[in-house]
Design a protein around this motif. Structure first.
Motif, mmCIF file in Angstrom:
data_model
loop_
_atom_site.group_PDB
_atom_site.id
_atom_site.type_symbol
_atom_site.label_atom_id
_atom_site.label_comp_id
_atom_site.label_asym_id
_atom_site.label_seq_id
_atom_site.Cartn_x
_atom_site.Cartn_y
_atom_site.Cartn_z
ATOM 1 N N THR A 17 0.829 -1.208 0.000
ATOM 2 C CA THR A 17 0.000 0.000 0.000
ATOM 3 C C THR A 17 0.862 1.257 0.000
ATOM 4 O O THR A 17 0.578 2.208 -0.705
ATOM 5 N N ILE A 18 1.915 1.232 0.789
ATOM 6 C CA ILE A 18 2.739 2.433 0.994
ATOM 7 C C ILE A 18 3.706 2.668 -0.162
ATOM 8 O O ILE A 18 3.940 3.791 -0.543
ATOM 9 N N HIS A 55 8.393 5.972 -0.525
ATOM 10 C CA HIS A 55 8.435 7.428 -0.463
ATOM 11 C C HIS A 55 9.584 7.780 0.468
ATOM 12 O O HIS A 55 10.106 6.914 1.165
ATOM 13 N N GLU A 62 7.246 11.851 3.929
ATOM 14 C CA GLU A 62 6.013 11.600 3.166
ATOM 15 C C GLU A 62 5.336 10.315 3.640
ATOM 16 O O GLU A 62 4.114 10.244 3.747
ATOM 17 N N MET A 63 6.156 9.302 3.930
ATOM 18 C CA MET A 63 5.620 8.023 4.357
ATOM 19 C C MET A 63 4.900 8.151 5.707
ATOM 20 O O MET A 63 3.796 7.631 5.872
ATOM 21 N N GLU A 67 3.618 10.853 7.014
ATOM 22 C CA GLU A 67 2.415 11.665 6.811
ATOM 23 C C GLU A 67 1.282 10.813 6.239
ATOM 24 O O GLU A 67 0.131 10.935 6.658
ATOM 25 N N LEU A 68 1.607 9.955 5.296
ATOM 26 C CA LEU A 68 0.611 9.064 4.704
ATOM 27 C C LEU A 68 0.066 8.091 5.759
ATOM 28 O O LEU A 68 -1.145 7.874 5.858
ATOM 29 N N LEU A 69 0.950 7.532 6.572
ATOM 30 C CA LEU A 69 0.517 6.611 7.635
ATOM 31 C C LEU A 69 -0.349 7.325 8.671
ATOM 32 O O LEU A 69 -1.350 6.776 9.127
ATOM 33 N N ARG A 70 0.040 8.544 9.021
ATOM 34 C CA ARG A 70 -0.781 9.311 9.962
ATOM 35 C C ARG A 70 -2.183 9.531 9.402
ATOM 36 O O ARG A 70 -3.170 9.424 10.116
ATOM 37 N N PHE A 71 -2.251 9.857 8.133
ATOM 38 C CA PHE A 71 -3.550 10.057 7.499
ATOM 39 C C PHE A 71 -4.372 8.768 7.529
ATOM 40 O O PHE A 71 -5.554 8.779 7.849
ATOM 41 N N MET A 72 -3.717 7.661 7.222
ATOM 42 C CA MET A 72 -4.415 6.379 7.177
ATOM 43 C C MET A 72 -4.949 5.976 8.557
ATOM 44 O O MET A 72 -6.010 5.384 8.666
ATOM 45 N N GLN A 126 -5.352 8.110 11.353
ATOM 46 C CA GLN A 126 -5.625 9.284 12.177
ATOM 47 C C GLN A 126 -6.740 9.064 13.194
ATOM 48 O O GLN A 126 -6.765 9.708 14.242
#
Length: 183
Positions: A92-93, A96, A100-101, A103-108, A110
């Motif tokens: 999925t990741i 990056h 960036e990685m 930030e993406l995990l935090r979004f996923m 949150q």
């Protein structure tokens, strides 16, 4: 017989593998472990700062070297992050840079962070020093709540944190701390 050289880095990375592979629901625990290891390795800044744009050729060597170090550290940390994820999350990741990685995990994930932030904030607000307990132990507990909230993206200004801690002390101690606070 020669003994193999084991670096701190390989030991700390191995400890992440043994402790916590990121699967999703355990994001906050995994992230906490990752932070500990990166702080030891002096590479935790790559989670907080994106890589700077490419620098002009006439820029000082120190700035170029700092950017190059940041790029190298970010790449190394990104590979560690990927290696400590389940294969499903790795797919999925993709790759990056580390900032960036994360930030993406935090979004996923949150929602987990919001729940923990809510629980921590409630604990901070609802804390009152128990009669006969240690002032220093209570203040350390309150400080830990403040640090946890900052870690979860909800930092308190110093004055607000101080006011919250002072308000949680026993009423009999308030005059002493009010005097210190007003200086």
């Amino acid at each position: 017989m020669t003994t193999p050289i084991v670096t701190t880095s390989s030991l700390t990375i191995r400890s992440i593998f043994e402790k916590e592979k990121l699967s999703g629901p355990n994001f906050l625990d995994w992230f906490r472990q990752l932070r500990i290891v990166l702080k030891l390795e002096k590479k935790d800044n790559v989670l907080d700062e994106p890589i700077a744009e490419e620098l002009p050729t006439n820029v000082h060597k120190e700035l170029k070297d700092a950017r190059a170090k940041h790029v190298n550290d970010s790449t190394e940390v990104a590979f560690v992050m990927l290696a400590t994820m389940t294969p499903k999350l790795q797919k999925t990741i993709k790759f990056h840079e580390a900032f960036e990685m994360i930030e993406l995990l935090r979004f996923m994930f949150q929602v987990q962070a919001k729940e923990e932030r809510f629980e921590t904030l409630n604990a901070f607000i609802g804390s009152k020093m128990a009669e006969g307990s240690s002032v220093s132990a209570h203040v350390l507990k309150m400080k830990a709540y403040v640090e946890q909230l900052a870690y979860l993206g909800f930092p308190f200004e110093d004055k607000l944190a101080t006011d919250g801690i002072l308000a949680s002390l026993l009423n009999s101690l308030q005059p002493i701390f009010d005097e210190l606070h007003n200086e």
